[in-house]
Design an enzyme around this catalytic site. Sequence first.
Site, PDB file in Angstrom:
ATOM      1  N   ASP A   1      16.854 -21.889  23.534  1.00 47.07           N
ATOM      2  CA  ASP A   1      17.237 -23.002  24.396  1.00 47.07           C
ATOM      3  C   ASP A   1      16.434 -24.273  24.098  1.00 47.07           C
ATOM      4  OD1 ASP A   1      15.033 -21.602  25.249  1.00 47.07           O
ATOM      5  OD2 ASP A   1      15.694 -21.326  27.306  1.00 47.07           O
TER       6      ASP A   1
ATOM      7  N   ASP B   1      27.562  -9.031  25.675  1.00 50.11           N
ATOM      8  CA  ASP B   1      26.903  -8.525  24.470  1.00 50.11           C
ATOM      9  C   ASP B   1      26.648  -7.028  24.557  1.00 50.11           C
ATOM     10  OD1 ASP B   1      26.851 -10.584  22.753  1.00 50.11           O
ATOM     11  OD2 ASP B   1      24.768 -11.178  23.110  1.00 50.11           O
TER      12      ASP B   1
HETATM   13  O1  LIG Z   1      21.310 -10.363  22.977  1.00 51.18           O
HETATM   14  C1  LIG Z   1      21.338 -10.963  24.042  1.00 51.18           C
HETATM   15  C2  LIG Z   1      20.198 -11.079  24.874  1.00 51.18           C
HETATM   16  C3  LIG Z   1      20.310 -11.755  26.072  1.00 51.18           C
HETATM   17  N1  LIG Z   1      21.486 -12.297  26.468  1.00 51.18           N
HETATM   18  C4  LIG Z   1      21.594 -12.985  27.774  1.00 51.18           C
HETATM   19  O2  LIG Z   1      20.634 -13.999  27.873  1.00 51.18           O
HETATM   20  C5  LIG Z   1      20.352 -14.248  29.235  1.00 51.18           C
HETATM   21  C6  LIG Z   1      18.867 -14.424  29.445  1.00 51.18           C
HETATM   22  O3  LIG Z   1      18.193 -13.215  29.301  1.00 51.18           O
HETATM   23  P1  LIG Z   1      17.034 -12.743  30.291  1.00 51.18           P
HETATM   24  O4  LIG Z   1      16.560 -11.456  29.789  1.00 51.18           O
HETATM   25  O5  LIG Z   1      17.467 -12.859  31.690  1.00 51.18           O
HETATM   26  O6  LIG Z   1      15.916 -13.794  29.955  1.00 51.18           O
HETATM   27  P2  LIG Z   1      15.153 -14.865  30.855  1.00 51.18           P
HETATM   28  O7  LIG Z   1      13.739 -14.795  30.429  1.00 51.18           O
HETATM   29  O8  LIG Z   1      15.438 -14.783  32.264  1.00 51.18           O
HETATM   30  O9  LIG Z   1      15.831 -16.137  30.217  1.00 51.18           O
HETATM   31  C7  LIG Z   1      15.315 -17.422  30.065  1.00 51.18           C
HETATM   32  O10 LIG Z   1      14.776 -17.610  28.779  1.00 51.18           O
HETATM   33  C8  LIG Z   1      15.680 -17.385  27.691  1.00 51.18           C
HETATM   34  C9  LIG Z   1      14.966 -17.738  26.415  1.00 51.18           C
HETATM   35  O11 LIG Z   1      13.828 -16.968  26.250  1.00 51.18           O
HETATM   36  C10 LIG Z   1      16.924 -18.228  27.837  1.00 51.18           C
HETATM   37  O12 LIG Z   1      17.847 -17.841  26.867  1.00 51.18           O
HETATM   38  C11 LIG Z   1      17.517 -18.005  29.198  1.00 51.18           C
HETATM   39  O13 LIG Z   1      18.660 -18.782  29.399  1.00 51.18           O
HETATM   40  C12 LIG Z   1      16.502 -18.318  30.251  1.00 51.18           C
HETATM   41  O14 LIG Z   1      17.049 -18.104  31.535  1.00 51.18           O
HETATM   42  C13 LIG Z   1      20.926 -13.079  30.032  1.00 51.18           C
HETATM   43  O15 LIG Z   1      22.050 -13.518  30.749  1.00 51.18           O
HETATM   44  C14 LIG Z   1      21.308 -12.095  28.959  1.00 51.18           C
HETATM   45  O16 LIG Z   1      22.427 -11.361  29.306  1.00 51.18           O
HETATM   46  C15 LIG Z   1      22.605 -12.198  25.657  1.00 51.18           C
HETATM   47  O17 LIG Z   1      23.675 -12.678  25.997  1.00 51.18           O
HETATM   48  N2  LIG Z   1      22.496 -11.527  24.457  1.00 51.18           N
END
Ligand SMILES: O=c1ccn([C@@H]2O[C@H](COP(=O)(O)OP(=O)(O)O[C@H]3O[C@H](CO)[C@@H](O)[C@H](O)[C@H]3O)[C@@H](O)[C@H]2O)c(=O)[nH]1
Length: 737
Positions: A451, A145
């Site tokens: 999710d 993204d």
């Molecule tokens: O516009 C976006 C924003 C994020 N991501 C991806 O989403 C994932 C999760 O993002 P992160 O910032 O690491 O969030 P976390 O809080 O660690 O994520 C948890 O919480 C999210 C929901 O809030 C879920 O989507 C994730 O799968 C879950 O691991 C990463 O691989 C990002 O690259 C995208 O692909 N596009």
Amino acid sequence: MGGHGGGEEEYLPLFETKLVKGNVAYKIYAITVFVGICLIWLYRFLHIPRAQEPARWAWIGMFMAELWFGFYWIITQSVRWNVTRRYPFKEKLISRYGDKLPAVDIFVCTADPKIEPPTMVISTILSVMSYNYPPEKLSVYLSDDGGSEFTFYALLEASQFSKQWVPFCKKFSIEPRSPAAYFAQNSSPQDTTSAQEWLAVKKLYEDMKCRIESAIENGSISKDIRDQHTGFSEWNSEVTKQDHQSIVQILIDGRTLDEVDDDGRQLPTLVYLAREKRPHCRHNFKAGSMNALIRVSSEISNAPIILNLDCDMYSNHSDAIQEAVCFFVDEERGHKICYVQYPQCFHNITTNDIYSNGANAVHEIELTGIDGFDGALYGGTGCFHRRESIFGGKYSKNHRGEMSSILFNKMNDRTVRELEAAAKVLANCSYEKDTQWGKEMGLVYGHPSEDIVTGLTIQCRGWKPVYYSPERKAFLGVAPITLDQALVQYKRWSEGLFQIFLSKYCPFIYAHGKIKLGAQMAYCVYLLWAPNAFPTIYYVIIPSVCMLHNIPLFPEVSSLWFLPFLYVYVARNACSIVEALTCGDTLKAWWNSQRMWLIRRTTACAFAFIDTITRQLGFSQTAFVITAKVVDEDVLERYQKETMEFGSSSVMVTIIATLAVLNLFCFVGGIVKIVWGMDLNFADHLVLQIVLCGLVVVLNVPVYQALFVRHDKGRIPSSVTFKSVVLASLVCLMPVY
Ligand SMILES: O=c1ccn([C@@H]2O[C@H](COP(=O)(O)OP(=O)(O)O[C@H]3O[C@H](CO)[C@@H](O)[C@H](O)[C@H]3O)[C@@H](O)[C@H]2O)c(=O)[nH]1
Ligand SMILES: [Mn+2]
């Protein structure tokens, strides 16, 4: 085998579900606590001060807070009532299915090359390319993204390096198969021939890492490299993160035997995807990216099973696919299963887990408890999906046995260029217009916790999810390592979750009659994180301030009403300590988790609540703040020493500091007053308030250190110290009604 003479094979399940022992003891305990809670409520109700009496409103506030806590506690029983565990039998799978195993598509999402470094992303990619699973049945997709050519370049390098890495992993059966994690944990083997090979692979890896990092440092990709692959032509001066066409590049075509590893074996298919982004077009964050992946992969490999991972979550166990597949292909129950969720674990948790990211008790008890009601949550990463169910399909009994041997290479004879061109269309902004994508199909849009809400909609279409927590962790990611990041993440979660509660997806309405009541309640344990904020804030301010003013809010020690308070408090905490210790936490980690619980509720949850309400009223829009996965050395060092990192003057830090200072003032002031007046009779009335306030003070020791003692960069800035002292003093002077 054997059958009953008619040649029928005896059914041997591929997985088992067992109720955890100790269930009855827990239920008895829970009933006693419930009685205690009812007595507390009764006490509050019977003793409400009359209209002209002092502190009437403070009392009513306590009653409301306790009503909420009691109600929330009842909800949380759902995740402890039916704790079950799952056991897959992968040996049976191999002997029964052999080469008829289903194909698996693996999705990895990344969104920003700065905070999710491409070298980290490709370590995850390499770890999933080297699963112990027939490579011709694996296809790996990276969704970028960030639309960054550095990420594309890193993936290109990874596709080359995989030719050495995959055979190396399999030859020496190494774990974990993320090169970054593997080389960080292991030193070279003793025997000389393998040591040579080991060093050679390590050097290749490090050279590759170096090339990628120096390209990023230079800010551009050299012409030499650009000439290596036509894919680079997609990036010109007009391409930015927010504005570019769809890019689909198949870097390894697993159908042909042209692309083989150094041992001459086939490699998994590897695809780079950057879906189209336009400023006027909503991209829906991770949910949008997943939906693009679902469509693009359906054009290219169309495997019946999908594994979805965040870019920091590398595979820590090379047999994880086999275990997950056991659930899907089980002859008796497999056809009902929509997804198999693994716990979200991290590789960078310190011994006493200062930010309480490990959440062992949540993984081992609560999430298995939800599974006991067939309501396992979809957690966004570390999850295997049935394509059909995430695509939007309804469960129907007639689907039996369709999963087994879909092999895309036999069905798909288009060239790589043709496939790319067809896939690009599916990743365009316009594709989703006037379709059910984001509503009935794929991941649901409009929620920062895409999710959880998606998992709920899938279950409501009749499918059954599975939660599986194996002994050896299957995936490991990066946990936030500063307080600020931890709270930003927690805020996004609580906000997203509360938003689901207030939307049409509220489990009690949307899922009514579709999933079990226990599962509906279990969802609400999480969806109601945000509203916990206000009763908690009330509870850490009012009793302390009242103590300072000599106003009792709890029964005196000599009264019988004291007992339910004491019992509920002690029993609750004893239970939570036992849970933490049995799940492998240290006692100190439990203590740290209590502090984080207080901090999260008084800051992240409060902001989440307020933002959800303003959003509901239409004043703001959904956002998704990505959690950073890189930090400076300095910060890392403090993290490893388990020193809390405040280091900013954000409103959240000010609130944390003010609450800590306020309780310190009240505690010291209250004690001084009692000792001064030598009024032990009064002390009898205030015991519970003294204890409560004292506990808040002890819990906040690291905050006082950061306010008044520390000198490093992670301390609380002096402007915040000043503000918090002034604010706390004002609150102390506040009259109580
Ligand atoms: O516009 C976006 C924003 C994020 N991501 C991806 O989403 C994932 C999760 O993002 P992160 O910032 O690491 O969030 P976390 O809080 O660690 O994520 C948890 O919480 C999210 C929901 O809030 C879920 O989507 C994730 O799968 C879950 O691991 C990463 O691989 C990002 O690259 C995208 O692909 N596009
Ligand atoms: Mn993450």
